[in-house]
Design a protein around this motif. Structure first.
Motif, PDB file in Angstrom:
ATOM      1  N   PRO A   1       0.831  -1.212   0.000  1.00 32.42           N
ATOM      2  CA  PRO A   1       0.000   0.000   0.000  1.00 32.42           C
ATOM      3  C   PRO A   1       0.864   1.260   0.000  1.00 32.42           C
ATOM      4  CG  PRO A   1      -0.005  -1.027   2.182  1.00 32.42           C
ATOM      5  CD  PRO A   1       0.784  -1.934   1.279  1.00 32.42           C
ATOM      6  N   THR A   2       0.317   2.339  -0.536  1.00 25.92           N
ATOM      7  CA  THR A   2       1.007   3.623  -0.483  1.00 25.92           C
ATOM      8  C   THR A   2       0.803   4.248   0.898  1.00 25.92           C
ATOM      9  OG1 THR A   2       0.175   3.838  -2.742  1.00 25.92           O
ATOM     10  CG2 THR A   2       1.390   5.700  -1.874  1.00 25.92           C
ATOM     11  N   GLY A   3      -0.361   3.970   1.476  1.00 21.69           N
ATOM     12  CA  GLY A   3      -0.637   4.446   2.831  1.00 21.69           C
ATOM     13  C   GLY A   3      -1.462   3.420   3.573  1.00 21.69           C
ATOM     14  N   GLY A   4      -1.375   3.417   4.901  1.00 27.21           N
ATOM     15  CA  GLY A   4      -2.163   2.488   5.713  1.00 27.21           C
ATOM     16  C   GLY A   4      -1.444   1.177   5.959  1.00 27.21           C
ATOM     17  N   ARG A   5      -2.115   0.281   6.678  1.00 31.00           N
ATOM     18  CA  ARG A   5      -1.482  -0.991   7.053  1.00 31.00           C
ATOM     19  C   ARG A   5      -2.387  -2.167   6.707  1.00 31.00           C
ATOM     20  NH1 ARG A   5       0.435  -1.493  12.982  1.00 31.00           N
ATOM     21  NH2 ARG A   5      -1.827  -1.413  13.415  1.00 31.00           N
ATOM     22  N   VAL A   6      -1.751  -3.294   6.401  1.00 34.25           N
ATOM     23  CA  VAL A   6      -2.486  -4.543   6.221  1.00 34.25           C
ATOM     24  C   VAL A   6      -2.040  -5.483   7.330  1.00 34.25           C
ATOM     25  CG1 VAL A   6      -2.978  -6.481   4.689  1.00 34.25           C
ATOM     26  CG2 VAL A   6      -2.481  -4.228   3.714  1.00 34.25           C
ATOM     27  N   LEU A   7      -2.978  -5.897   8.169  1.00 35.14           N
ATOM     28  CA  LEU A   7      -2.665  -6.839   9.241  1.00 35.14           C
ATOM     29  C   LEU A   7      -3.209  -8.206   8.850  1.00 35.14           C
ATOM     30  CD1 LEU A   7      -3.761  -4.696  12.344  1.00 35.14           C
ATOM     31  CD2 LEU A   7      -1.543  -4.746  11.220  1.00 35.14           C
ATOM     32  N   VAL A   8      -2.330  -9.206   8.848  1.00 30.61           N
ATOM     33  CA  VAL A   8      -2.775 -10.572   8.588  1.00 30.61           C
ATOM     34  C   VAL A   8      -2.534 -11.362   9.867  1.00 30.61           C
ATOM     35  CG1 VAL A   8      -2.431 -12.669   7.215  1.00 30.61           C
ATOM     36  CG2 VAL A   8      -2.283 -10.423   6.122  1.00 30.61           C
ATOM     37  N   ASN A   9      -3.564 -11.976  10.378  1.00 25.24           N
ATOM     38  CA  ASN A   9      -3.489 -12.655  11.673  1.00 25.24           C
ATOM     39  C   ASN A   9      -2.885 -11.724  12.730  1.00 25.24           C
ATOM     40  OD1 ASN A   9      -4.519 -14.866  10.381  1.00 25.24           O
ATOM     41  ND2 ASN A   9      -2.577 -15.941  10.204  1.00 25.24           N
ATOM     42  N   GLY A  10      -3.218 -10.451  12.637  1.00 25.06           N
ATOM     43  CA  GLY A  10      -2.779  -9.476  13.629  1.00 25.06           C
ATOM     44  C   GLY A  10      -1.406  -8.872  13.379  1.00 25.06           C
ATOM     45  N   VAL A  11      -0.693  -9.374  12.384  1.00 26.58           N
ATOM     46  CA  VAL A  11       0.663  -8.874  12.126  1.00 26.58           C
ATOM     47  C   VAL A  11       0.650  -7.854  10.985  1.00 26.58           C
ATOM     48  CG1 VAL A  11       3.004  -9.520  11.412  1.00 26.58           C
ATOM     49  CG2 VAL A  11       1.635 -11.093  12.791  1.00 26.58           C
ATOM     50  N   ASP A  12       1.266  -6.698  11.215  1.00 24.76           N
ATOM     51  CA  ASP A  12       1.457  -5.720  10.149  1.00 24.76           C
ATOM     52  C   ASP A  12       2.470  -6.315   9.178  1.00 24.76           C
ATOM     53  OD1 ASP A  12       2.182  -3.708   8.473  1.00 24.76           O
ATOM     54  OD2 ASP A  12       2.731  -2.266  10.040  1.00 24.76           O
ATOM     55  N   ILE A  13       2.004  -6.688   7.987  1.00 28.89           N
ATOM     56  CA  ILE A  13       2.871  -7.467   7.098  1.00 28.89           C
ATOM     57  C   ILE A  13       4.012  -6.633   6.514  1.00 28.89           C
ATOM     58  CG2 ILE A  13       1.095  -9.191   6.585  1.00 28.89           C
ATOM     59  CD1 ILE A  13       0.704  -7.904   3.867  1.00 28.89           C
ATOM     60  N   ALA A  14       3.947  -5.303   6.676  1.00 27.79           N
ATOM     61  CA  ALA A  14       5.065  -4.467   6.225  1.00 27.79           C
ATOM     62  C   ALA A  14       6.296  -4.693   7.110  1.00 27.79           C
ATOM     63  CB  ALA A  14       4.660  -2.993   6.250  1.00 27.79           C
ATOM     64  N   THR A  15       6.102  -5.230   8.305  1.00 27.44           N
ATOM     65  CA  THR A  15       7.226  -5.415   9.231  1.00 27.44           C
ATOM     66  C   THR A  15       7.928  -6.754   9.020  1.00 27.44           C
ATOM     67  OG1 THR A  15       5.872  -6.505  10.920  1.00 27.44           O
ATOM     68  CG2 THR A  15       5.981  -4.094  11.007  1.00 27.44           C
ATOM     69  N   LEU A  16       7.406  -7.594   8.127  1.00 27.24           N
ATOM     70  CA  LEU A  16       8.009  -8.919   7.950  1.00 27.24           C
ATOM     71  C   LEU A  16       9.329  -8.825   7.197  1.00 27.24           C
ATOM     72  CD1 LEU A  16       4.818 -10.960   6.919  1.00 27.24           C
ATOM     73  CD2 LEU A  16       5.958 -10.964   9.151  1.00 27.24           C
ATOM     74  N   ASP A  17      10.323  -9.604   7.654  1.00 22.79           N
ATOM     75  CA  ASP A  17      11.567  -9.712   6.889  1.00 22.79           C
ATOM     76  C   ASP A  17      11.354 -10.754   5.778  1.00 22.79           C
ATOM     77  OD1 ASP A  17      11.442 -12.033   8.291  1.00 22.79           O
ATOM     78  OD2 ASP A  17      13.231 -11.683   9.503  1.00 22.79           O
ATOM     79  N   THR A  18      12.387 -11.021   4.996  1.00 19.44           N
ATOM     80  CA  THR A  18      12.203 -11.921   3.849  1.00 19.44           C
ATOM     81  C   THR A  18      11.687 -13.302   4.262  1.00 19.44           C
ATOM     82  OG1 THR A  18      13.885 -10.693   2.688  1.00 19.44           O
ATOM     83  CG2 THR A  18      13.315 -12.840   1.770  1.00 19.44           C
ATOM     84  N   PRO A  19      12.296 -13.960   5.245  1.00 19.30           N
ATOM     85  CA  PRO A  19      11.732 -15.264   5.647  1.00 19.30           C
ATOM     86  C   PRO A  19      10.297 -15.133   6.158  1.00 19.30           C
ATOM     87  CG  PRO A  19      13.863 -14.890   6.714  1.00 19.30           C
ATOM     88  CD  PRO A  19      13.501 -13.616   6.023  1.00 19.30           C
ATOM     89  N   GLY A  20      10.010 -14.018   6.812  1.00 19.66           N
ATOM     90  CA  GLY A  20       8.650 -13.783   7.310  1.00 19.66           C
ATOM     91  C   GLY A  20       7.669 -13.690   6.160  1.00 19.66           C
ATOM     92  N   LEU A  21       8.086 -13.016   5.101  1.00 18.82           N
ATOM     93  CA  LEU A  21       7.240 -12.844   3.923  1.00 18.82           C
ATOM     94  C   LEU A  21       7.019 -14.188   3.214  1.00 18.82           C
ATOM     95  CD1 LEU A  21       5.795 -10.576   2.506  1.00 18.82           C
ATOM     96  CD2 LEU A  21       7.828 -10.203   1.098  1.00 18.82           C
ATOM     97  N   VAL A  22       8.072 -14.983   3.156  1.00 23.31           N
ATOM     98  CA  VAL A  22       7.944 -16.324   2.555  1.00 23.31           C
ATOM     99  C   VAL A  22       6.934 -17.134   3.358  1.00 23.31           C
ATOM    100  CG1 VAL A  22       9.171 -18.502   2.128  1.00 23.31           C
ATOM    101  CG2 VAL A  22      10.269 -16.315   1.564  1.00 23.31           C
ATOM    102  N   GLY A  23       7.041 -17.032   4.693  1.00 21.83           N
ATOM    103  CA  GLY A  23       6.101 -17.744   5.569  1.00 21.83           C
ATOM    104  C   GLY A  23       4.679 -17.270   5.358  1.00 21.83           C
ATOM    105  N   LEU A  24       4.515 -15.955   5.254  1.00 23.24           N
ATOM    106  CA  LEU A  24       3.183 -15.374   5.031  1.00 23.24           C
ATOM    107  C   LEU A  24       2.568 -15.936   3.753  1.00 23.24           C
ATOM    108  CD1 LEU A  24       1.045 -12.964   5.601  1.00 23.24           C
ATOM    109  CD2 LEU A  24       2.326 -11.776   3.821  1.00 23.24           C
ATOM    110  N   ARG A  25       3.369 -15.938   2.686  1.00 25.89           N
ATOM    111  CA  ARG A  25       2.833 -16.373   1.381  1.00 25.89           C
ATOM    112  C   ARG A  25       2.480 -17.849   1.394  1.00 25.89           C
ATOM    113  NH1 ARG A  25       6.679 -12.467  -2.104  1.00 25.89           N
ATOM    114  NH2 ARG A  25       5.358 -10.629  -1.881  1.00 25.89           N
ATOM    115  N   ARG A  26       3.152 -18.606   2.232  1.00 29.67           N
ATOM    116  CA  ARG A  26       2.812 -20.023   2.342  1.00 29.67           C
ATOM    117  C   ARG A  26       1.478 -20.223   3.062  1.00 29.67           C
ATOM    118  NH1 ARG A  26       8.388 -22.146   3.787  1.00 29.67           N
ATOM    119  NH2 ARG A  26       9.030 -21.562   1.685  1.00 29.67           N
ATOM    120  N   ARG A  27       1.116 -19.268   3.900  1.00 25.46           N
ATOM    121  CA  ARG A  27      -0.147 -19.367   4.648  1.00 25.46           C
ATOM    122  C   ARG A  27      -1.317 -18.821   3.827  1.00 25.46           C
ATOM    123  NH1 ARG A  27       0.923 -22.919   6.976  1.00 25.46           N
ATOM    124  NH2 ARG A  27      -1.204 -22.875   7.698  1.00 25.46           N
TER     125      ARG A  27
END
Ligand SMILES: Nc1ncnc2c1ncn2[C@@H]1O[C@H](COP(=O)(O)OP(=O)(O)O)[C@@H](O)[C@H]1O
Ligand SMILES: [Mg+2]
Length: 386
Positions: free
Chosen positions: A101-127
């Motif tokens: 997003p250009t503005g705002g936050r997306v929370l998936v299962n309560g986590v702001d997905i902008a804060t995920l590092d690369t392994p975190g992002l890989v994990g997110l996409r698997r879910r």
């Protein structure tokens, strides 16, 4: 078709990056586990918080989303509807961060997905599984290999891949097509492969971008029935994009109407259909009631609110099939029928036009309708005595 019990297909609910529990899920993990043990398995949650999305390019900026603030409840089927260009794909692609997003936050299962590092992002996409309008299958790979691909990419041990592919193949009813190449499959079968591939990593959330838009009405119903079953049996959250109200009515709990990047209306499907507030919603509902005699259009309700409401079935005759056979229709539906309206013309000895019949008692299943005629459709409900 046999289905797996939810716990056997879904291992763990929190999304994890290579064994590392996601921070916010640690807190809710205990209740999620308890829910899973009770059989009340829940899917992932998504929260869009004041989302803006602007695409910037040399030829100028395009504002695709503005001020989107909405929550998708775990285990729900959440529909997003809007015309072409409304911003539906942009919104859904934020969930697995195919777009940021250009503005705002997306929370998936309560986590702001902008804060995920690369392994975190890989994990997110698997879910998060995703299916598409044009299926996106690899034509040089068999059904089996297409479905196994996400597991291969994830480095899943070989011994585990076989049973998992087997399970999702069975889930979508394609066990007998495992060695076939996509070119040999019908559209509906291709989408079943897409669904199996999306489910093979045991996701919490399934994203569907116009997943039935390339399919005929009968196949659409069978895919929607499959999605509904998956939602019910696995408890997974489904976010579904469509431009067709009939799709929303068929399976969604909640709907969000999007126009020019803004929410025009959102809420439970029964309420939005029963009492649409926005002009855009009414326009999207139009095709469901188009060309009806005025008095029937006025009586017709979009949702069933009680046992005295009866389904109104629409049957089209295009000259291809035979003549309207009311006895056969009654036998197929196994219910008392009332003919509400018949506009049948004869052109060169063939029947063209439409029948509307009121069906007393239970609403026919999608399978019954599909068996009756390709475009047999419940277009709404009328009160018994009205
Ligand atoms: N990658 C992109 N670059 C520039 N503009 C885009 C891009 N993707 C979508 N858009 C624009 O954003 C708006 C919303 O598009 P989209 O989200 O695809 O809508 P929908 O899925 O409802 O048809 C449209 O005006 C579209 O042209
Ligand atoms: Mg789109």
């Amino acid at each position: 078709m046999t289905f797996l019990s939810a716990p056997s297909l879904r291992r763990g609910i929190a999304f994890e990056a290579q064994g590392r529990p996601a921070p916010s899920r640690a807190a809710s993990g205990a209740s999620a586990e308890a829910a899973a043990q009770n059989g009340a398995v829940r899917g992932g949650s998504v929260r869009f918080e004041r989302i803006d999305k602007v695409y910037r390019s040399k030829s100028g900026d395009v504002s695709a989303l503005a001020g989107i603030d909405v929550e998708v409840k775990p285990g729900s089927i959440f529909g997003i509807i809007g015309r072409s260009g409304a911003g539906k794909s942009s919104l859904i692609r934020l969930v697995n961060r195919l777009e940021a997003p250009t503005g705002g936050r997306v929370l998936v299962n309560g986590v702001d997905i902008a804060t995920l590092d690369t392994p975190g992002l890989v994990g997110l996409r698997r879910r998060i599984g995703m299916i598409f309008q044009h299926f996106n299958l690899l034509s040089a790979k068999t059904v089996w290999d297409n479905i196994a691909l996400p597991l291969v990419v994830a480095g899943t041990p070989r011994a585990e891949i076989g049973p998992r592919v087997e399970r999702v193949l069975e889930l979508v009813g394609l066990s007998d097509k495992r060695d076939v190449y996509p070119a040999r499959l019908s559209g509906g079968q291709k989408q079943r492969v897409g669904i199996a591939r999306a489910l093979v990593c045991d996701p919490d959330i399934l994203l569907c971008d116009e997943a039935t838009s390339a399919l005929d009405p009968e196949t659409t119903l069978s895919i929607l029935a499959l999605l509904k079953d998956i939602n019910r049996r696995l408890g997974l959250t489904i976010i579904l994009i469509t431009h067709e109200m009939s799709v929303i009515r068929e399976i969604c709990d909640t709907v969000l109407v999007l126009e020019q990047g803004r929410i025009v209306e959102t809420g439970p499907v029964w309420r939005i259909f029963g009492d649409p507030q926005a002009e855009a919603t009414r326009a999207l509902l139009q095709p469901l009631v188009r060309d009806l005699p005025d008095d029937i259009a006025l009586r017709l309700k979009t949702t069933r609110s009680g046992p005295t409401d009866h389904a109104v079935l629409s049957l089209h005759y295009t000259g291809e099939g035979g003549e309207p056979d009311l006895a056969a229709i009654a036998a197929a539906l196994n219910a008392p029928l009332t003919l509400l309206h018949a506009a049948i013309d004869r052109v060169q000895g063939r029947s063209h036009g439409r029948l509307l019949v009121k069906i007393a008692g239970r609403e026919p299943s999608p399978e019954t309708l599909a068996a009756l005629a390709q475009d047999a459709k419940v277009i709404g409900y009328v009160r018994d005595h009205a």
